[in-house]
Design an enzyme around this catalytic site. Sequence first.
Site, mmCIF file in Angstrom:
data_model
loop_
_atom_site.group_PDB
_atom_site.id
_atom_site.type_symbol
_atom_site.label_atom_id
_atom_site.label_comp_id
_atom_site.label_asym_id
_atom_site.label_seq_id
_atom_site.Cartn_x
_atom_site.Cartn_y
_atom_site.Cartn_z
ATOM 1 N N LYS A 131 31.072 4.025 39.157
ATOM 2 C CA LYS A 131 32.513 4.127 38.897
ATOM 3 C C LYS A 131 32.891 5.582 38.643
ATOM 4 C CE LYS A 131 35.989 2.860 35.360
ATOM 5 N NZ LYS A 131 36.325 2.003 34.198
ATOM 6 N N ASP B 157 41.237 7.907 33.241
ATOM 7 C CA ASP B 157 41.770 6.552 33.130
ATOM 8 C C ASP B 157 42.814 6.504 32.012
ATOM 9 O OD1 ASP B 157 42.307 3.869 32.970
ATOM 10 O OD2 ASP B 157 40.318 3.293 32.196
ATOM 11 N N LYS C 77 46.945 3.344 27.760
ATOM 12 C CA LYS C 77 46.077 3.364 26.576
ATOM 13 C C LYS C 77 46.796 4.084 25.441
ATOM 14 C CE LYS C 77 41.621 3.336 28.972
ATOM 15 N NZ LYS C 77 41.060 2.092 28.434
ATOM 16 N N ASP D 40 35.334 8.737 32.155
ATOM 17 C CA ASP D 40 35.272 7.420 32.805
ATOM 18 C C ASP D 40 34.614 7.499 34.196
ATOM 19 O OD1 ASP D 40 35.715 4.719 32.404
ATOM 20 O OD2 ASP D 40 37.694 4.718 33.345
ATOM 21 N N ASP E 167 44.844 -1.483 33.363
ATOM 22 C CA ASP E 167 43.728 -0.788 32.717
ATOM 23 C C ASP E 167 42.370 -1.367 33.121
ATOM 24 O OD1 ASP E 167 42.527 1.093 31.174
ATOM 25 O OD2 ASP E 167 42.979 0.153 29.237
ATOM 26 N N GLU F 236 40.905 -1.194 35.870
ATOM 27 C CA GLU F 236 40.911 -0.540 37.185
ATOM 28 C C GLU F 236 39.502 -0.307 37.729
ATOM 29 O OE1 GLU F 236 40.837 1.070 34.433
ATOM 30 O OE2 GLU F 236 39.227 2.464 34.941
ATOM 31 N N ARG G 161 36.877 -2.258 37.850
ATOM 32 C CA ARG G 161 36.390 -3.361 38.688
ATOM 33 C C ARG G 161 37.077 -3.360 40.047
ATOM 34 N NH1 ARG G 161 37.913 -7.553 34.148
ATOM 35 N NH2 ARG G 161 37.259 -5.721 32.971
HETATM 36 N N1 BES Z 1 37.399 2.761 31.117
HETATM 37 C C1 BES Z 1 37.708 1.597 30.399
HETATM 38 C C2 BES Z 1 36.534 1.090 29.561
HETATM 39 C C3 BES Z 1 36.111 1.995 28.428
HETATM 40 C C4 BES Z 1 36.700 1.870 27.180
HETATM 41 C C5 BES Z 1 35.113 2.934 28.609
HETATM 42 C C6 BES Z 1 36.315 2.705 26.145
HETATM 43 C C7 BES Z 1 34.722 3.764 27.574
HETATM 44 C C8 BES Z 1 35.326 3.648 26.344
HETATM 45 C C9 BES Z 1 38.121 0.464 31.340
HETATM 46 O O1 BES Z 1 38.761 0.873 32.500
HETATM 47 C C10 BES Z 1 39.086 -0.394 30.591
HETATM 48 O O2 BES Z 1 40.066 0.102 30.148
HETATM 49 N N2 BES Z 1 38.744 -1.680 30.452
HETATM 50 C C11 BES Z 1 39.573 -2.609 29.752
HETATM 51 C C12 BES Z 1 39.497 -3.939 30.469
HETATM 52 C C13 BES Z 1 40.485 -4.968 29.985
HETATM 53 C C14 BES Z 1 41.907 -4.515 30.248
HETATM 54 C C15 BES Z 1 40.225 -6.282 30.686
HETATM 55 C C16 BES Z 1 39.054 -2.728 28.322
HETATM 56 O O3 BES Z 1 37.850 -2.672 28.107
HETATM 57 O O4 BES Z 1 39.886 -2.855 27.422
HETATM 58 ZN ZN ZN Z 2 38.197 2.795 33.186
HETATM 59 ZN ZN ZN Z 3 40.852 1.167 32.266
#
Ligand code: BES
Ligand code: ZN
Ligand code: ZN
Length: 490
Positions: free
Chosen positions: A255, A260, A267, A278, A337, A339, A341
């Site tokens: 990824k 992000d 966020k 990210d 968010d 994104e 996947r």
């Molecule tokens: N990049 C984030 C995951 C992340 C969070 C990595 C904190 C490192 C530190 C990812 O894109 C994300 O935001 N995932 C969401 C998914 C949810 C919306 C289903 C998450 O984990 O909240």
């Molecule tokens: Zn992310």
């Molecule tokens: Zn995200």
Amino acid sequence: MKLSFSNKPNKDSVCIYPIFHKTRPSNNALAALLPHLARNGEFKPKKSRIFYLFGKVKKLPAKLILLGMGKISKLKAVDVLEAFAVATKAAAAHKPTKISVISTEDLLPFAEIVAESLCLSNYNAAIYKTGKEAQKIKKRSLCEFEIVGTGNDKTVQAKMKKGFEIAEIVNNARDWVNAPPNFGNSIFFEEKAKEIAKSIGANLTILRKKEITKLGMGALLGVNRGSRDEPRLIILDYAPKGVDEKSQPIVFVGKGLLFDSGGYNLKPSGHIEDMNTDKAGAVAIFGLMKALQKLNLKHRVVGITPFTENLIGKDAVKPSEILKAYNGKTIEITNTDAEGRLVLADAIAYAIDKFKPKYLIDLATLTGACISALGNRYAGLFSNDKNLAMLLRRSGNEVDELLWPLPMHKDYDKKTKGDFADLKNADNSTERYAGASKGAAFLKEFVGKTRWAHLDIAGPAHVSDPKVYERKGATGFGIRVLARFLEKLE
Ligand code: BES
Ligand code: ZN
Ligand code: ZN
């Protein structure tokens, strides 16, 4: 940083001398001194304990640091990694031009990891500083390590050299992951890919927006829509000497979210600041590819890395939009968010279609939920193949990049089904629960029957409480475990 070998320590260096519990060091003067130190309560060779012995021991440099290693029989990779990092930090504080390390026989099985520890713990992160402080940092990174006492044992020396070089790649990857988005943009990584391809002799394909559109990668394009910079899908394809260039490869997908923001599901403060990291999955794949030449490989290896930002703006994707992925599946955007996947979906489906991999392994800072479950000590491991999972875990244990299996279940699969489209990218009914497993369930939809593992590295890729051999920020996690995995693979 440099690593050299010699028979006698340089007299002006700071010298690290590892001492094991109940093992006599080969230097007689030191051997005679140890019982006194123990009796006075000054030094016992417990794990990672150090003792400064300056100007006192015959045949050794004036600046000597004793390093406790504990019992040989109990020694693990993590102990070696930690101990040498503690000693390196202590040595580096004296601003030497050279750090000598006495290599004892007991350490030989850990040759590679000793060298890795020296190099990883001497990493200096602040490459954007200027003036005096910058000069100081630069000087520190010129430091040379000298290994003393491996004699003419070329296999041990080769192992140490390999460990050191891989650690240098990890340090470099730390810089790339930490790169802020105004430096670490898609053009930056395109350039890096070219350098890597040239240095290892890999075939390089860079897919730009036009080709990505033509191929129908609607998920990657959707994430990219809020960004000024166009997306990239970078493919590095490497076959070692003697391996057929057309053979079934091991494919790694990483990824590469250059930033992000969360998109319209923006966020909040406290969660957005470090989202420049990210891209740790993609960078780890770059590092792994760079290291391939140093490994004893039996397979063709392909690294596939989608790069884009996830931003807001008039063109950005909105919740409720429906995107069509490379494999024709439609995806309802329930949360912008989620994104990672999406970009992985296209990259994975493409990888399988184009390369028919023997194994496919993806690496991604995918979910905050994985950090809630495992913190930053373990990456989450999901797989549809027991042997693959076992081999990955074993490799992780050997290099102390730990993986912990998390469950896949048909109930999680159900949560990925869309109301209007084939899939939805986030479950908005029980959103917070089992987030890492639901992320994996979504990816699984693009994997089919291919033997696959997904490593959710959101925790260990980036730390605010670094271990001795890390710095705040990126850790470079993933390169060492995957390198070890590839070497183990029959
Ligand atoms: N990049 C984030 C995951 C992340 C969070 C990595 C904190 C490192 C530190 C990812 O894109 C994300 O935001 N995932 C969401 C998914 C949810 C919306 C289903 C998450 O984990 O909240
Ligand atoms: Zn992310
Ligand atoms: Zn995200």
